[in-house]
Design an enzyme around this catalytic site. Structure first.
Site, PDB file in Angstrom:
ATOM      1  N   LYS A 126     -41.256 -10.933 -48.321  1.00 31.31           N
ATOM      2  CA  LYS A 126     -41.662 -11.482 -47.020  1.00 31.31           C
ATOM      3  C   LYS A 126     -43.092 -11.045 -46.753  1.00 31.31           C
ATOM      4  O   LYS A 126     -43.543 -10.023 -47.277  1.00 31.31           O
ATOM      5  CB  LYS A 126     -40.741 -10.946 -45.916  1.00 31.31           C
ATOM      6  CG  LYS A 126     -40.745 -11.780 -44.655  1.00 31.31           C
ATOM      7  CD  LYS A 126     -39.872 -13.009 -44.783  1.00 31.31           C
ATOM      8  CE  LYS A 126     -39.965 -13.911 -43.579  1.00 31.31           C
ATOM      9  NZ  LYS A 126     -38.954 -14.986 -43.624  1.00 31.31           N
ATOM     10  N   ASP A 166     -42.559 -19.460 -41.986  1.00 29.32           N
ATOM     11  CA  ASP A 166     -41.573 -18.781 -41.131  1.00 29.32           C
ATOM     12  C   ASP A 166     -42.114 -18.949 -39.705  1.00 29.32           C
ATOM     13  O   ASP A 166     -42.911 -19.876 -39.463  1.00 29.32           O
ATOM     14  CB  ASP A 166     -41.424 -17.293 -41.524  1.00 29.32           C
ATOM     15  CG  ASP A 166     -40.243 -16.608 -40.826  1.00 29.32           C
ATOM     16  OD1 ASP A 166     -39.102 -16.896 -41.201  1.00 29.32           O
ATOM     17  OD2 ASP A 166     -40.453 -15.815 -39.895  1.00 29.32           O
TER      18      ASP A 166
HETATM   19  P1  NDP Z   1     -40.912 -21.361 -35.356  1.00 24.08           P
HETATM   20  O1  NDP Z   1     -42.178 -20.623 -35.184  1.00 24.08           O
HETATM   21  O2  NDP Z   1     -40.969 -22.795 -35.741  1.00 24.08           O
HETATM   22  O3  NDP Z   1     -40.042 -21.239 -34.028  1.00 24.08           O
HETATM   23  C1  NDP Z   1     -39.600 -20.003 -33.554  1.00 24.08           C
HETATM   24  C2  NDP Z   1     -38.877 -20.220 -32.238  1.00 24.08           C
HETATM   25  O4  NDP Z   1     -38.496 -18.965 -31.725  1.00 24.08           O
HETATM   26  C3  NDP Z   1     -39.730 -20.831 -31.208  1.00 24.08           C
HETATM   27  O5  NDP Z   1     -38.940 -21.546 -30.309  1.00 24.08           O
HETATM   28  C4  NDP Z   1     -40.383 -19.603 -30.551  1.00 24.08           C
HETATM   29  O6  NDP Z   1     -40.788 -19.883 -29.265  1.00 24.08           O
HETATM   30  C5  NDP Z   1     -39.234 -18.663 -30.549  1.00 24.08           C
HETATM   31  N1  NDP Z   1     -39.686 -17.286 -30.668  1.00 24.08           N
HETATM   32  C6  NDP Z   1     -40.332 -16.706 -31.688  1.00 24.08           C
HETATM   33  N2  NDP Z   1     -40.550 -15.411 -31.449  1.00 24.08           N
HETATM   34  C7  NDP Z   1     -40.042 -15.170 -30.247  1.00 24.08           C
HETATM   35  C8  NDP Z   1     -39.960 -14.030 -29.430  1.00 24.08           C
HETATM   36  N3  NDP Z   1     -40.454 -12.834 -29.827  1.00 24.08           N
HETATM   37  N4  NDP Z   1     -39.352 -14.154 -28.247  1.00 24.08           N
HETATM   38  C9  NDP Z   1     -38.843 -15.333 -27.827  1.00 24.08           C
HETATM   39  N5  NDP Z   1     -38.884 -16.460 -28.560  1.00 24.08           N
HETATM   40  C10 NDP Z   1     -39.470 -16.372 -29.741  1.00 24.08           C
HETATM   41  O7  NDP Z   1     -40.036 -20.531 -36.386  1.00 24.08           O
HETATM   42  P2  NDP Z   1     -38.813 -21.023 -37.243  1.00 24.08           P
HETATM   43  O8  NDP Z   1     -38.020 -22.031 -36.502  1.00 24.08           O
HETATM   44  O9  NDP Z   1     -39.320 -21.330 -38.580  1.00 24.08           O
HETATM   45  O10 NDP Z   1     -37.957 -19.676 -37.370  1.00 24.08           O
HETATM   46  C11 NDP Z   1     -36.924 -19.318 -36.429  1.00 24.08           C
HETATM   47  C12 NDP Z   1     -36.032 -18.268 -37.024  1.00 24.08           C
HETATM   48  O11 NDP Z   1     -35.416 -18.746 -38.232  1.00 24.08           O
HETATM   49  C13 NDP Z   1     -36.728 -16.957 -37.427  1.00 24.08           C
HETATM   50  O12 NDP Z   1     -35.828 -15.890 -37.279  1.00 24.08           O
HETATM   51  C14 NDP Z   1     -37.004 -17.177 -38.908  1.00 24.08           C
HETATM   52  O13 NDP Z   1     -37.186 -15.971 -39.611  1.00 24.08           O
HETATM   53  C15 NDP Z   1     -35.729 -17.889 -39.310  1.00 24.08           C
HETATM   54  N6  NDP Z   1     -35.824 -18.649 -40.549  1.00 24.08           N
HETATM   55  C16 NDP Z   1     -36.748 -19.644 -40.694  1.00 24.08           C
HETATM   56  C17 NDP Z   1     -36.786 -20.367 -41.861  1.00 24.08           C
HETATM   57  C18 NDP Z   1     -37.680 -21.539 -42.034  1.00 24.08           C
HETATM   58  O14 NDP Z   1     -37.504 -22.246 -43.022  1.00 24.08           O
HETATM   59  N7  NDP Z   1     -38.601 -21.820 -41.152  1.00 24.08           N
HETATM   60  C19 NDP Z   1     -35.923 -20.038 -42.997  1.00 24.08           C
HETATM   61  C20 NDP Z   1     -34.927 -19.034 -42.706  1.00 24.08           C
HETATM   62  C21 NDP Z   1     -34.930 -18.363 -41.530  1.00 24.08           C
HETATM   63  P3  NDP Z   1     -42.348 -20.129 -29.025  1.00 24.08           P
HETATM   64  O15 NDP Z   1     -42.903 -20.860 -30.186  1.00 24.08           O
HETATM   65  O16 NDP Z   1     -42.397 -20.918 -27.779  1.00 24.08           O
HETATM   66  O17 NDP Z   1     -42.915 -18.757 -28.957  1.00 24.08           O
END
Ligand code: NDP
Length: 447
Positions: A126, A166
């Site tokens: 990561k 991510d």
């Molecule tokens: P994005 O950046 O596309 O979206 C993340 C989402 O979570 C947004 O809605 C964001 O809100 C919110 N968010 C992030 N950090 C915080 C925080 N500290 N507090 C509150 N809200 C938060 O990320 P992904 O959708 O890609 O990833 C989401 C999750 O899935 C993570 O845990 C990631 O590790 C996991 N994941 C992702 C993969 C992928 O392929 N993308 C693969 C496997 C796991 P806002 O943007 O408004 O801050």
């Protein structure tokens, strides 16, 4: 003291102030009892758990860039290459102000097991930075990504380490990272996944994690004699993973009724579906908060500022935002609302004490390292597409992704049966993931 406890203590002592890393290791150590304790002397002699909890390599570097006002800015960059026993390192890059060494370590450690569960030849890694892309101009994001890659390029390669996206890293960021890698190495290779389809990316990669988590949920429900059709689902976040989940739920006859962001959450009993998803994607690419404008545009929806969606009554819960969104308080509300199933689409969204509470109350938890493996699985499909200099069709990718998710669920259930773990899908996934990696490590000697 058992060998597992000794190793956990060692991890805590050697890595102080890394609570997320401790949490991830503790969960795995607790799960591995049936495998390790039965053969403790052997595993202790081989130091398998020390080797598994110590990264192969970790790189920390300075990322220097210039903002639009001409100020020089400095961020921390990281890449943790944790374990490559079963294939080249693979795992996303996260850009978020909460990124630190503990968060990077926990994510890289989890990735070892997740990648193993896919059955594909990929090791765990990561990376990321405490840079916040939110509110930055395209130019600033590009300059940051170029600077980040100016150091990272020395440590990655198509057969060495293949990063992906991510939190905070989508198609735009991957494009800038790839462009800089290509310039520095003077080669066009599949060194990153999540690329645009115009230059080697895989179809449905952006949606793959959410789609995969939904396929996993379908299997989980089927296994327990239930069906996804007609289910109402509380999800959090509205990033890549959340929108893929909402879309797939709709396709399968269920509906997401919540979404969330740092500003609060939305409850939309009619469902976050169709044009509403398109609208959210538009909002998201504008970099604005999504909840308030959503409630203004769709009058049936209610906005709850500053709250999380876990007090909502739903048939299913699928957290899709970030780590530790569900603690004891949230778990108690969910159980009081009749929660039977939780599928973790985000990485480690549930605190260990909340997991224990769910287990005590008969809630089935689909753990993130199994449920959200669809993203990395699709990334691996992208790697083979690049290596073969070809393009897979959407049907090819769907078919492979669904088969991988079904197989992940089956492996976890098989481990539960083999070790009499009942319905503990967390332990099942940890054990199934561990066995493949540990056997590969043992076969490769002391390295
Ligand atoms: P994005 O950046 O596309 O979206 C993340 C989402 O979570 C947004 O809605 C964001 O809100 C919110 N968010 C992030 N950090 C915080 C925080 N500290 N507090 C509150 N809200 C938060 O990320 P992904 O959708 O890609 O990833 C989401 C999750 O899935 C993570 O845990 C990631 O590790 C996991 N994941 C992702 C993969 C992928 O392929 N993308 C693969 C496997 C796991 P806002 O943007 O408004 O801050």
């Amino acid at each position: 003291m058992s060998y597992r406890e000794e190793v956990l203590n060692r991890v805590i002592t050697e890595n102080p102030r890394q609570p997320e890393f401790h949490q991830a290791v503790r969960e795995v150590m607790e799960s591995l009892g049936p495998v390790i304790d039965a053969n403790e002397a052997f595993y202790r002699r081989e130091a398998i758990l020390e080797r598994l909890t110590t990264p192969d390599r970790q790189i920390q570097f300075r990322v220097t860039w210039v903002d639009d006002q001409g100020n020089v800015r400095v961020n921390n960059g990281y890449r943790i290459q944790f374990n490559n026993a079963i294939g080249p390192y693979k795992g996303g890059i996260r850009l978020h102000p909460t990124v630190n060494r503990s968060v990077m370590r926990f994510l890289a450690f989890e990735q070892i097991f997740k990648n193993s569960l896919t059955g594909l030849p990929i090791g765990g890694a990561k990376g990321g930075s405490d840079f916040d892309p939110k509110g930055k101009s395209d130019r600033e994001v590009m300059l940051f990504c170029q600077s980040f890659m100016s150091e990272l390029y020395r440590h990655i390669g198509p057969n060495l380490d293949v990063p992906a996206g991510d939190i905070g890293v989508g198609g735009r960021e991957i494009g800038y990272l790839f462009g800089q890698y290509k310039r520095l190495k003077n080669e066009f290779s599949g060194v990153l996944t999540g690329k645009g389809i115009q230059y080697g990316g895989s179809l449905i990669r952006p949606e793959a994690t959410g789609y995969g988590a939904t396929y996993y949920t379908v299997e989980m429900l089927k296994h327990f004699g239930d069906d996804i059709k007609g289910k109402t689902v509380a999800i959090s976040g509205f990033g890549n993973v959340a929108w893929g989940t909402a879309k797939k739920l709709e396709q399968l006859g269920a509906k997401a009724i919540t979404i969330s962001g740092p500003d609060g959450y939305i409850l939309d009993e009619d469902g976050v579906t169709g044009e509403k998803i398109d609208y959210l994607l538009e909002l998201r690419s504008s970099g604005k908060n999504i909840c308030a404008p959503y409630a203004d545009k769709f009058p049936g929806a209610k906005f709850f500022p500053g709250e999380k969606p876990w007090g909502v009554k739903a048939d299913l819960y699928i957290p899709c935002a970030t780590q530790n969104e569900i603690g004891m308080e949230e778990a108690q509300k969910m159980v009081a609302n009749g929660c039977k199933f939780l599928c973790e689409a985000a990485n480690m969204p549930t605190r260990n004490e909340a997991i224990d509470y769910f287990k005590e109350n008969g809630v089935i938890v689909g753990p993130s390292k199994a449920a959200n493996a669809g993203g990395v699985a699709c990334s691996c499909i992208e790697m083979s597409q690049n290596a073969e200099h070809t393009i897979f069709t959407e049907d090819d990718v769907f078919e492979k992704l669904e088969a991988i998710m079904v197989n992940i669920f089956k492996q976890s259930v098989a481990a539960c049966e083999k070790y009499n773990l009942g319905d503990d899908l967390i332990a099942g996934a940890n054990i199934a993931g561990f066995e493949r990696v540990a056997n590969a490590m043992l076969m490769q000697g002391i390295v």
